[in-house]
Motif scaffolding. Structure first.
Motif, PDB file in Angstrom:
ATOM      1  N   LYS A 392      42.689  44.584   8.805  1.00 24.74           N
ATOM      2  CA  LYS A 392      43.558  45.324   7.889  1.00 24.74           C
ATOM      3  C   LYS A 392      42.976  45.377   6.491  1.00 24.74           C
ATOM      4  CE  LYS A 392      47.946  44.662   7.906  1.00 24.74           C
ATOM      5  NZ  LYS A 392      49.252  43.964   7.837  1.00 24.74           N
ATOM      6  N   LYS A 393      42.403  44.268   6.044  1.00 26.37           N
ATOM      7  CA  LYS A 393      41.876  44.214   4.677  1.00 26.37           C
ATOM      8  C   LYS A 393      40.651  45.116   4.534  1.00 26.37           C
ATOM      9  CE  LYS A 393      40.867  40.766   1.097  1.00 26.37           C
ATOM     10  NZ  LYS A 393      42.149  40.816   0.389  1.00 26.37           N
ATOM     11  N   ILE A 394      39.756  45.063   5.517  1.00 22.34           N
ATOM     12  CA  ILE A 394      38.565  45.908   5.445  1.00 22.34           C
ATOM     13  C   ILE A 394      38.954  47.384   5.528  1.00 22.34           C
ATOM     14  CG2 ILE A 394      36.438  46.524   6.641  1.00 22.34           C
ATOM     15  CD1 ILE A 394      36.147  43.617   7.438  1.00 22.34           C
ATOM     16  N   GLU A 395      39.909  47.699   6.408  1.00 23.59           N
ATOM     17  CA  GLU A 395      40.356  49.090   6.531  1.00 23.59           C
ATOM     18  C   GLU A 395      40.986  49.578   5.231  1.00 23.59           C
ATOM     19  OE1 GLU A 395      42.943  51.955   9.547  1.00 23.59           O
ATOM     20  OE2 GLU A 395      43.233  49.779   9.565  1.00 23.59           O
ATOM     21  N   ALA A 396      41.708  48.682   4.553  1.00 19.01           N
ATOM     22  CA  ALA A 396      42.332  49.060   3.288  1.00 19.01           C
ATOM     23  C   ALA A 396      41.287  49.403   2.229  1.00 19.01           C
ATOM     24  CB  ALA A 396      43.240  47.937   2.792  1.00 19.01           C
TER      25      ALA A 396
END
Length: 429
Positions: A392-396
């Motif tokens: 989720k963090k990388i996608e954000a």
């Protein structure tokens, strides 16, 4: 035997990440809307072609069809990085969550091979010219003042942290051990020999003679009483008094003559005694042994040990006071030394090369010695992250740019489809 590792800092999904994720969602909607648009265009163009309209519907349908294929292919590729498309267990999807640990290990190896190699470090540090830059920076008085102030603060902090009792014990032991190990008799003998040869002791002899004369003048009665008190009990009192007076006068005359006559025989005898004693201190085994035993007894006395131990307190107070005072000799000398060093570094190419070499060698030693620990820090840190939170963090952070891939895939696919249809139609396909 397994060792428990200390927990690493959590890789948490924050409010700032959620705000960036909102931007990703907007780009997803844009890319999806573009896919729906080309789908609608494809349906309308196909309907028009099937309705008997010739010409343009075929071109539009081909472009829209290829645009849909490109959009769907890029959607699959982008989605497969973070999750399984439509939840299907398709191989080589959800790459980041499932391959997180391998990616961390690969990243650590990549950093170790390409950033922490000796050749890279030396080339980078050599290009920086640290010696010359440091010299130019230190040569500025303002910068030297800043470094001096920081060093003074660090010195005061270090002296504050140290326990006085521990330092005193170490200092006392070191001084005592050094005093016990060093033979002092020959050094004292050589110093005494030079003093006698230069006549430097004459001032001390003059002072002693003057003080002795003054003391005898003031305490004549005490001298005579002492002589009378030591006389036999059977001698008459007036005889004892006469003897005492005679002894006092002779003693006073002797001291007076010795005081006033630089060539007095007693002075010459004292010079010969000191000369012989200095020679014995250097060459006579018995004399040297007695001096060493006296030194050991003196050093072992509690009073001397207390003085040695208390020396640290005096030195500590002196250093702290000098470090706090901007105009102290310590800080002024340190500042002048830094400016001088900076000026030399700024102009002396040989010194610059030496400093650069020292820095490079130190950096290479640290890197080659601890490269495994540095790279394992990367891999262990990545391994400690939660897979879903990491995804989720990388996608954000990069998802918004990835959505442009979907948009570009739609546009490029449509153009490619149009070009292919046009060429095929031109060739009679």
């Amino acid at each position: 035997m397994n060792q428990t590792k200390s927990p690493l800092v959590a890789f948490s999904y924050t409010a700032a990440d959620e705000e960036k994720r909102q931007g990703v969602r907007r780009m997803k909607l844009t890319a999806t809307a573009l896919l729906l648009l080309v789908a609608v265009i494809y349906v309308l163009a196909t309907w028009a072609r099937n309705s008997g309209v010739t010409g343009w519907p075929g071109y539009v349908a081909a472009a829209a069809e290829a645009g849909m294929v490109g959009a769907l292919a890029d959607w699959f590729a982008v989605t497969a990085l973070f999750r399984r498309p439509m939840g299907l267990p398709i191989p080589h999807t959800a790459i980041i969550p499932s391959k997180k640990d391998q990616l961390g290990a690969s990243l650590g190896s990549f950093v170790g091979e390409n950033f922490l190699s000796e050749s890279v470090v030396r080339a980078r540090l050599g290009a920086l010219g640290i010696g010359g830059r440091l010299g130019a920076w230190l040569a500025e008085p303002a910068h030297a003042d800043r470094v001096t102030a920081e060093l003074s603060t660090a010195l005061r902090g270090a002296l504050t942290v140290l326990r006085d009792a521990d330092v005193q014990a170490v200092v006392g032991e070191a001084i005592t051990r050094r005093a016990e190990a060093a033979e002092v008799a020959p050094g004292i003998g050589k110093a005494l020999e030079r003093i006698v040869a230069d006549g430097a002791h004459h001032g001390a002899v003059d002072l002693i003679c003057n003080r002795a004369h003054d003391w005898l003048v003031l305490h004549g009665d005490s001298i005579m009483d002492a002589v009378q008190g030591g006389a036999p009990g059977w001698t008459p009192r007036f005889v004892d008094r006469k003897v005492g007076e005679r002894v006092y006068r002779e003693l006073l005359r002797f001291v007076t003559e010795m005081r006033d006559m630089p060539a007095h025989p007693a002075r010459g005898a004292l010079d010969r005694f000191l000369t012989d004693f200095s020679a014995d201190l250097q060459g006579d085994t018995d004399t040297r042994g007695r001096v060493e035993r006296l030194k050991s007894d003196l050093v072992a006395r509690p009073e001397v040990q207390d003085i040695i131990a208390s020396a640290w307190s005096s030195v500590r107070a002196m250093i702290i006071s000098a470090a706090e005072d901007e105009r102290s000799e310590l800080r002024l000398r340190a500042r002048a030394s830094l400016i001088s060093l900076g000026s030399r570094l700024a102009t002396d190419t040989r010194l610059q090369a030496k400093v650069d070499g020292w820095v490079e060698d130190a950096a290479v030693y640290v890197i080659t010695t601890y490269r495994a620990e540095i790279t394992s820090l990367i891999s262990d840190t990545v391994a400690s992250w939660d897979a879903d939170q990491t995804s989720k963090k990388i996608e954000a952070h990069i998802g918004r740019d990835l959505q442009f891939i979907r948009i570009n895939g739609t546009v490029v696919g449509a153009l490619a489809g149009l070009a292919i249809y046009t060429v095929s139609h031109a060739l009679g396909g």
